[in-house]
Design an enzyme around this catalytic site. Structure first.
Site, mmCIF file in Angstrom:
data_model
loop_
_atom_site.group_PDB
_atom_site.id
_atom_site.type_symbol
_atom_site.label_atom_id
_atom_site.label_comp_id
_atom_site.label_asym_id
_atom_site.label_seq_id
_atom_site.Cartn_x
_atom_site.Cartn_y
_atom_site.Cartn_z
ATOM 1 N N ARG A 198 -0.993 2.256 -17.749
ATOM 2 C CA ARG A 198 -0.498 0.930 -17.829
ATOM 3 C C ARG A 198 -1.606 -0.149 -17.356
ATOM 4 N NH1 ARG A 198 4.662 1.936 -14.310
ATOM 5 N NH2 ARG A 198 2.960 2.909 -13.093
ATOM 6 N N ASP B 127 0.148 -2.041 -10.760
ATOM 7 C CA ASP B 127 0.305 -3.202 -10.144
ATOM 8 C C ASP B 127 -0.928 -3.928 -10.155
ATOM 9 O OD1 ASP B 127 3.073 -3.045 -10.141
ATOM 10 O OD2 ASP B 127 2.996 -1.671 -8.403
ATOM 11 N N HIS C 260 -0.672 6.602 -6.466
ATOM 12 C CA HIS C 260 0.824 7.215 -6.859
ATOM 13 C C HIS C 260 1.372 8.349 -6.612
ATOM 14 C CE1 HIS C 260 3.753 7.341 -10.292
ATOM 15 N NE2 HIS C 260 3.473 5.983 -10.254
ATOM 16 N N SER D 24 13.185 2.751 -8.535
ATOM 17 C CA SER D 24 14.212 1.931 -9.252
ATOM 18 C C SER D 24 14.914 2.606 -10.195
ATOM 19 C CB SER D 24 13.393 0.695 -9.908
ATOM 20 O OG SER D 24 12.394 1.113 -10.777
ATOM 21 N N HIS E 231 6.615 -0.044 -4.123
ATOM 22 C CA HIS E 231 7.166 0.004 -5.303
ATOM 23 C C HIS E 231 6.886 -1.046 -5.999
ATOM 24 C CE1 HIS E 231 9.039 1.702 -8.618
ATOM 25 N NE2 HIS E 231 10.180 1.542 -8.621
HETATM 26 N N1 CMX Z 1 -4.190 3.063 0.238
HETATM 27 C C1 CMX Z 1 -4.349 3.735 1.686
HETATM 28 N N2 CMX Z 1 -3.723 4.770 1.945
HETATM 29 C C2 CMX Z 1 -3.171 5.243 0.884
HETATM 30 C C3 CMX Z 1 -2.875 4.779 -0.405
HETATM 31 C C4 CMX Z 1 -3.708 3.448 -0.756
HETATM 32 N N3 CMX Z 1 -3.573 2.836 -1.800
HETATM 33 N N4 CMX Z 1 -2.289 5.551 -1.249
HETATM 34 C C5 CMX Z 1 -1.842 6.466 -0.367
HETATM 35 N N5 CMX Z 1 -2.372 6.438 0.702
HETATM 36 C C6 CMX Z 1 -1.989 7.295 2.017
HETATM 37 C C7 CMX Z 1 -0.693 7.263 2.245
HETATM 38 O O1 CMX Z 1 -0.065 6.220 2.938
HETATM 39 C C8 CMX Z 1 -0.556 8.542 2.769
HETATM 40 O O2 CMX Z 1 -0.909 8.483 4.269
HETATM 41 P P1 CMX Z 1 -0.167 9.192 5.512
HETATM 42 O O3 CMX Z 1 -0.238 10.416 5.105
HETATM 43 O O4 CMX Z 1 -0.806 8.522 6.640
HETATM 44 O O5 CMX Z 1 1.436 8.829 5.592
HETATM 45 C C9 CMX Z 1 -1.438 9.453 2.224
HETATM 46 O O6 CMX Z 1 -2.349 8.620 1.877
HETATM 47 C C10 CMX Z 1 -1.004 10.448 1.216
HETATM 48 O O7 CMX Z 1 -0.202 9.805 0.331
HETATM 49 P P2 CMX Z 1 0.036 10.260 -1.361
HETATM 50 O O8 CMX Z 1 0.764 11.337 -1.190
HETATM 51 O O9 CMX Z 1 -1.504 10.259 -1.996
HETATM 52 O O10 CMX Z 1 0.785 9.011 -1.900
HETATM 53 P P3 CMX Z 1 2.406 8.956 -1.753
HETATM 54 O O11 CMX Z 1 3.204 9.844 -2.925
HETATM 55 O O12 CMX Z 1 2.940 9.361 -0.542
HETATM 56 O O13 CMX Z 1 2.850 7.431 -1.947
HETATM 57 C C11 CMX Z 1 2.165 5.374 -3.012
HETATM 58 C C12 CMX Z 1 2.444 6.970 -3.284
HETATM 59 C C13 CMX Z 1 2.166 4.557 -4.399
HETATM 60 C C14 CMX Z 1 3.576 4.603 -2.370
HETATM 61 C C15 CMX Z 1 0.851 5.103 -2.216
HETATM 62 O O14 CMX Z 1 -0.192 5.716 -3.082
HETATM 63 C C16 CMX Z 1 0.452 3.572 -1.879
HETATM 64 O O15 CMX Z 1 1.308 3.207 -0.806
HETATM 65 N N6 CMX Z 1 -0.173 2.698 -2.705
HETATM 66 C C17 CMX Z 1 -0.087 1.365 -2.401
HETATM 67 C C18 CMX Z 1 1.062 0.621 -2.811
HETATM 68 C C19 CMX Z 1 1.211 0.470 -4.298
HETATM 69 O O16 CMX Z 1 0.347 0.411 -4.828
HETATM 70 N N7 CMX Z 1 2.330 0.973 -4.985
HETATM 71 C C20 CMX Z 1 2.789 0.762 -6.266
HETATM 72 C C21 CMX Z 1 3.265 2.018 -6.742
HETATM 73 C C22 CMX Z 1 3.341 1.899 -8.380
HETATM 74 C C23 CMX Z 1 4.711 1.989 -8.705
HETATM 75 O O17 CMX Z 1 5.637 1.606 -7.934
HETATM 76 O O18 CMX Z 1 5.079 2.251 -9.897
#
Ligand code: CMX
Length: 441
Positions: free
Chosen positions: A326, A374, A317, A240, A270
Site C-alpha cells: 500500500r 501511513d 507492522h 479497526s 493504528h
Molecule cells: N519505531 C520504533 N520502535 C518500534 C517501531 C517503530 N516504528 N515499530 C516497532 N517498534 C518497537 C515496538 O514499540 C516494540 O518495542 P517494545 O518491545 O519496547 O514494546 C518492539 O519494536 C517490537 O515491536 P514489533 O513486534 O516489531 O511491532 P508490534 O507488532 O508490537 O507493533 C506497530 C506494530 C505498527 C504498532 C509498531 O510497529 C509501531 O508502533 N509503528 C509505528 C506506528 C505506526 O506506523 N502504526 C501504523 C500501523 C499501520 C496500520 O495501522 O495499518
C-alpha cells in the site's frame, strides 16, 4: 442480477462449506498458543475467519485473492482514469467477482439513492465543541445514524432470524459506505474551510464526488479512489476491522459496530499514524532550518526520536515483514505524477525510505523495519492542499468502511457467533510455565 441477488446466491452456495467445517471437522487442531502470544496481543493466533482479504507477511494484502496491482488492473476503471471506481471495488469485495460495466453502473445508481445523509448528522457535528478531533466527529456522525438502522428494525420486528439477518446488514452497510464521503467532506469543510460546504454532485462516482465536495481538482478524484481502495481491508485482526467484527458479533448493527471500529482506528499505533507521520516530518523540516535533507541529518533526527523513547511513525507492522504494497502503490502514484514527484516532502519521505530501515535494524527492537501504508499517504494529501493532518484518519475511516462493511455482511451471512475468547490469569500462566506447558485435564 442485482449486486444483492448475486450476493444472495453466493451466500447460499457458501454456507454449506462453513457448516461442514464446523460439523465434520470442528475438533481438528490448527495451532498451539504460547505464553508470549497470550500476553502479546494474540499475534499470529488464527482465531478469525474472513474471505474478503488475506495478509501475507511478505507479499502484503490480497483482496479476494488479488494483489493491489492485480485488483487495479482487473476492475473496470472510472471514466478517463487509471483507477477503478470504489463502486466496482465494493462489488468485488462483496462477491469476489469482477463486475461488468453494467453491474458497476447499477452500484453507482444504488449508491446515489442511498447517499442522502440525514440532516441530524450535521446538527450533531455542528454541536460538538470547538477543537473536537475530526475522528470524534466522524464516529459520532456514524453512531447517530443508528436511529435509522434497518438491521435493528428487523431485529425488533419480531420476525428476526439468522438466515435473513445478512440482508438487513447489507442494507445498513451499503447506506453507510455510500454516505461516508459526504460526511467526511462536510467535516473537512466545516472545520477547516469556514463552514463553506460544497453540495454533492450525484452524477459523479464516489471518489470523484468526494474530491468535488472537498473542493479539490483532478487528479484528487484518482487519489481518493486509490486511497479508499488500498485502505479498505487488511484481513480481520487489525484493531479497526476486529473491533467492528467483535461489536457486530453481539448483533449490534453496522452503525454501532463501525463507530466502535473508528474509535480504534483513531489510535496512534493504528490509523492515526498517518497524521503522526506528517507531524513528525514537519517538525523535522523545521529542525533542518532550510538545510537540505541528507542521510546524515535524517539519521540524526531518527536517533533523536528513538532515544526519546518514541516510535518512528509509519514504520513497522504487526504482521508485515517487508515494505507495505500500500506504501508502494502510493509511491508509484507520486512517481508518475509530475509535480508530486519533485515535491520537497515526497523527497523527504523517499529519503526516510532509504534511511529508516537501517536505523531501525540497528536499534534492534522492531520485527519489521519497513514502511507501512501511513508513511506515504500524508504527503500526497498535503500536496493537494489537505495540510490539516488531524483530518487524515477520517480519510482512512472512509476507506476502511468498505472492508469492514463487506466483512460484517458476510459475518451475518455465515452465522458467525458472538465472539468470546477465553482469558486466563497471570498465576495460571506462571503455573503452566513452571510445569513446562499446560497439561491436558
Ligand atoms: N519505531 C520504533 N520502535 C518500534 C517501531 C517503530 N516504528 N515499530 C516497532 N517498534 C518497537 C515496538 O514499540 C516494540 O518495542 P517494545 O518491545 O519496547 O514494546 C518492539 O519494536 C517490537 O515491536 P514489533 O513486534 O516489531 O511491532 P508490534 O507488532 O508490537 O507493533 C506497530 C506494530 C505498527 C504498532 C509498531 O510497529 C509501531 O508502533 N509503528 C509505528 C506506528 C505506526 O506506523 N502504526 C501504523 C500501523 C499501520 C496500520 O495501522 O495499518
Amino acid at each position: 442480477m442485482s449486486l444483492k441477488e448475486t450476493l444472495r446466491s453466493k451466500i447460499e452456495d457458501f454456507r454449506p462449506r462453513t457448516q461442514k467445517l464446523i460439523k465434520e471437522f470442528g475438533k481438528i487442531k490448527i495451532d498451539d498458543v504460547t505464553i508470549e502470544q497470550c500476553i502479546g496481543g494474540g499475534r499470529d493466533i488464527p482465531s478469525l475467519v474472513t474471505d474478503v482479504s488475506y495478509l501475507d507477511p511478505y507479499e502484503g494484502v490480497r483482496f479476494r485473492g488479488k494483489t493491489i496491482n492485480e485488483t487495479f488492473e482487473a476492475l473496470p476503471k472510472a471514466e478517463n482514469s487509471m483507477y477503478p471506481t470504489v463502486e466496482a471495488f465494493w462489488y468485488f469485495l462483496l462477491t469476489g467477482d469482477i463486475p461488468t460495466d453494467d453491474e458497476v453502473e447499477e452500484v453507482l445508481h444504488d449508491f446515489r439513492a442511498r447517499a442522502n445523509v440525514p440532516y441530524y448528522v450535521y446538527d450533531i457535528i455542528r454541536a460538538l465543541p470547538v477543537g473536537t478531533h475530526p475522528m470524534v466527529m466522524l464516529s459520532s456522525a456514524v453512531l447517530s445514524m443508528q436511529r435509522d438502522s434497518k438491521f435493528c428494525r428487523f431485529y425488533n420486528s419480531g420476525k428476526f432470524n439468522k438466515m435473513d439477518a445478512w440482508s438487513y446488514m447489507y442494507e445498513d452497510a451499503s447506506d453507510l459506505v455510500a454516505r461516508l464521503p459526504e460526511i467526511a467532506a462536510f467535516i473537512y469543510r466545516f472545520r477547516y474551510k469556514n463552514c463553506d460546504i460544497i453540495t454533492s454532485n450525484p452524477e459523479l462516482d464516489l471518489g470523484a464526488n468526494f474530491a468535488h465536495m472537498m473542493g479539490i481538482e483532478p487528479p484528487y478524484d484518482d487519489v481518493s479512489r486509490m486511497y479508499f481502495i488500498i485502505h479498505s481491508d487488511h484481513e480481520s485482526g487489525n484493531v479497526s476491522a476486529h473491533t467492528t467484527h467483535l461489536v457486530a458479533s453481539a448483533l449490534s448493527d453496522a452503525y454501532f459496530a463501525y463507530s466502535a471500529g473508528l474509535n480504534g482506528l483513531a489510535g496512534p499505533l493504528h490509523g492515526l499514524a498517518n497524521q503522526e507521520v506528517l507531524r513528525w516530518i514537519m517538525a523535522f523540516e523545521k529542525k533542518l532550518n532550510g538545510e537540505a535533507p541528507s542521510k546524515e541529518n535524517v539519521t540524526k533526527a531518527l536517533w533523536e526520536t528513538l532515544n526519546a523513547g518514541q516510535v518512528i511513525p509509519g514504520y513497522g507492522h504487526a504482521v508485515l515483514r517487508k515494505t507495505d504494497p500500500r506504501y508502494l502503490a502510493q509511491r508509484d502514484f507520486c512517481l508518475k505524477t509530475p509535480g508530486l514527484r519533485e515535491d520537497r516532502l515526497f523527497k523527504l519521505v523517499s529519503m526516510l525510505y532509504e534511511t529508516v530501515p537501517a536505523v531501525l535494524t540497528e536499534h534492534g527492537k522492531t520485527r519489521n523495519p519497513w514502511p507501512n501504508v501511513d508513511s506515504q499517504s500524508g504527503v500526497i494529501q498535503a500536496y493537494y492542499g489537505v495540510t490539516e493532518w488531524d483530518f487524515y484518519t477520517v480519510l482512512f475511516g472512509v476507506g476502511r468502511a468498505i472492508g469492514c462493511m463487506a466483512n460484517i455482511t458476510w459475518d451475518r451471512a455465515l452465522g458467525y457467533p458472538i465472539e468470546r475468547p477465553k482469558s486466563v490469569t497471570t498465576a495460571m500462566l506462571e503455573k503452566w510455565a513452571s510445569e513446562g506447558g499446560r497439561k491436558a485435564s
